[in-house]
Enzyme design. Structure first.
Site, short mmCIF file in Angstrom:
data_model
loop_
_atom_site.label_atom_id
_atom_site.label_comp_id
_atom_site.label_asym_id
_atom_site.label_seq_id
_atom_site.Cartn_x
_atom_site.Cartn_y
_atom_site.Cartn_z
N PHE A 145 37.85 -34.79 -28.48
CA PHE A 145 37.88 -33.41 -28.97
C PHE A 145 38.00 -32.50 -27.75
CE2 PHE A 145 36.30 -29.26 -30.12
CZ PHE A 145 36.99 -29.02 -31.29
N ASP A 230 36.70 -33.39 -18.91
CA ASP A 230 36.36 -32.32 -19.84
C ASP A 230 34.84 -32.28 -19.97
OD1 ASP A 230 35.79 -30.69 -21.99
OD2 ASP A 230 37.48 -31.38 -23.21
N LYS A 259 31.88 -23.07 -22.54
CA LYS A 259 30.66 -22.96 -23.33
C LYS A 259 29.50 -22.37 -22.55
CE LYS A 259 31.98 -26.34 -26.82
NZ LYS A 259 32.40 -25.34 -27.78
#
Length: 404
Positions: A145, A230, A259
């Site tokens: 993801f 990531d 984030k």
């Protein structure tokens, strides 16, 4: 004083009426928050065990982050990158130093960081490695993801993210996560990068086999391929180290961050790499109106300074051990398996008992907010400011849900 805010049923109804249904939120309507606690429009309090998918690693409204944002709001919020502002250099320098890299390229969202990494890797492949124009390939993992842009969903193996959005961007090879032989076999002379999550969050906090990440690093080095990590969910203290890669001593060629970098206040993302990688970009080839804006940089710099103390990494290690010990006691008592690292856990619930969605609904009724993912799997990711007592309370409520 009369409180004229909508009550929960009305606010949920209005949200459904006026919003495209791209999310299926729990029927909880939050109006305020502090630390690890949320309060809804009816005044009920909840423990936050999602933390905005790790965007709130430092909790809601951390005083230092709020102060940095307030101070910047009174001075300057946006210039665009057409000009240099006085917060930009500090943010880029301090983040680069935290990552041990030469350069930083700030953006806004995690998906933008991934798109940036893809573009840079391809350009590096053509300009430095010598891959023929238009032939660059990138190896990715099943269960990944990395975001929901058109390019990214093209190499997703999740039908919800992938299906009905084609035609898709070519140039990606998908291999099983954790299978080093398959990854190595997928690399050829056209391969410019391996893009991988050190821990797959959306898949259910899946930790790869020990030795896998060092093996990926070794293969990438031997084959002259960039390793793009990531760390958008796994990084910035979540797993007990600054980066999840740190647990096995792996240093990628590029960190993809987001984030928590925005402190739960503004969207901030970035990629960090050495000059021989990020230096391939030239003016006009990549950018963003809001990327690296003064408000984002002011907050992001304070985030980096919080991480530089090591306090939050330590809290994640110590409190994560408590969380995982309590979760493992529930294996066989309604839980089938527990995975994760630090204050991050994926739980597989016995599907005969309930779905992940049902578990999260029942937890919400008991004052704990979490998020389901596939099937009967849920994720727990409390803010790193959570206390021992709050972890114990969440475990107590989870045990009650599993006991029916």
């Amino acid at each position: 004083m009369v409180d004229d805010r909508l009550r929960t049923p009305d606010a949920v109804r209005d949200a459904q009426r006026w919003t495209a249904h791209n999310y299926h939120p729990l029927p909880v309507v939050i109006s305020s928050a502090e630390g690890a606690w949320l309060t809804d429009v009816d005044g009920r309090r909840y423990l936050d065990f999602l933390a905005g998918y790790s965007a709130l690693n430092f909790g809601h409204r951390h005083p230092r982050l709020i102060a940095a944002a307030h101070a910047q709001l009174d001075r300057l919020t946006l210039t665009s990158r057409a000009f240099v502002h006085d917060q930009f250099a500090d943010f880029c320098r301090e983040l680069a130093e935290l990552c041990g890299k030469d350069l930083v390229l700030p953006m806004n969202t995690g998906a933008e960081a991934v798109e940036t990494a893809i573009k840079v890797a391809r350009k590096w492949g053509y300009r430095v490695k010598g891959v023929p124009d238009g032939q660059a390939t990138i190896v990715v993992a099943e269960g990944n993801f990395h975001g929901r842009t058109t390019t990214i969903v093209g190499f997703s193996t999740d039908p919800d993210a992938h299906d009905d959005f084609g035609p898709y961007t070519p140039g990606f090879r998908i291999v099983p996560y954790g299978d080093l032989d398959a990854l190595s076999a997928a690399i050829d002379d056209t391969t410019v990068a391996v893009l991988i999550e050190p821990i797959q969050g959306e898949q259910g906090v899946v930790v790869p086999p020990e030795g896998y990440l060092p093996g990926v690093r070794r293969v990438c080095t031997e084959r002259d391929v960039l390793l793009l990590a990531d760390e958008i969910q796994s990084g910035l203290g979540r797993t007990g180290d600054t980066f999840a890669c740190d647990h096995e001593g792996v240093v990628p060629d590029m960190y993809l961050l987001g984030k928590a970098l925005g402190g739960g206040i503004v969207p901030v993302s970035a990629v960090a790499a050495d000059a021989d990688v990020l230096g391939v970009l030239r003016p006009g080839q990549h950018g963003s109106t809001f990327g690296g804006n003064p408000l984002a940089c002011a907050v992001g710099t304070e985030v980096v300074r919080l991480l530089a103390t090591g306090e939050f990494q330590h809290r994640s290690t110590e409190l994560g051990a408590r969380l995982h010990a309590g979760l493992h006691e529930l294996v066989g008592e309604g839980l089938v398996a527990v995975r994760g690292r630090g204050l991050w856990a994926g739980l597989d619930i016995d599907p005969a008992l309930m779905t992940g969605r049902q578990a999260c609904e029942r937890l919400a009724e008991r004052g704990v907010l979490a998020k389901d993912t596939h099937g009967s799997t849920i994720r727990l990711a409390p803010p790193l400011v959570v206390t021992e007592a709050e972890i114990d309370e969440a475990l107590t409520q989870l045990a009650a849900v599993l006991a029916g």
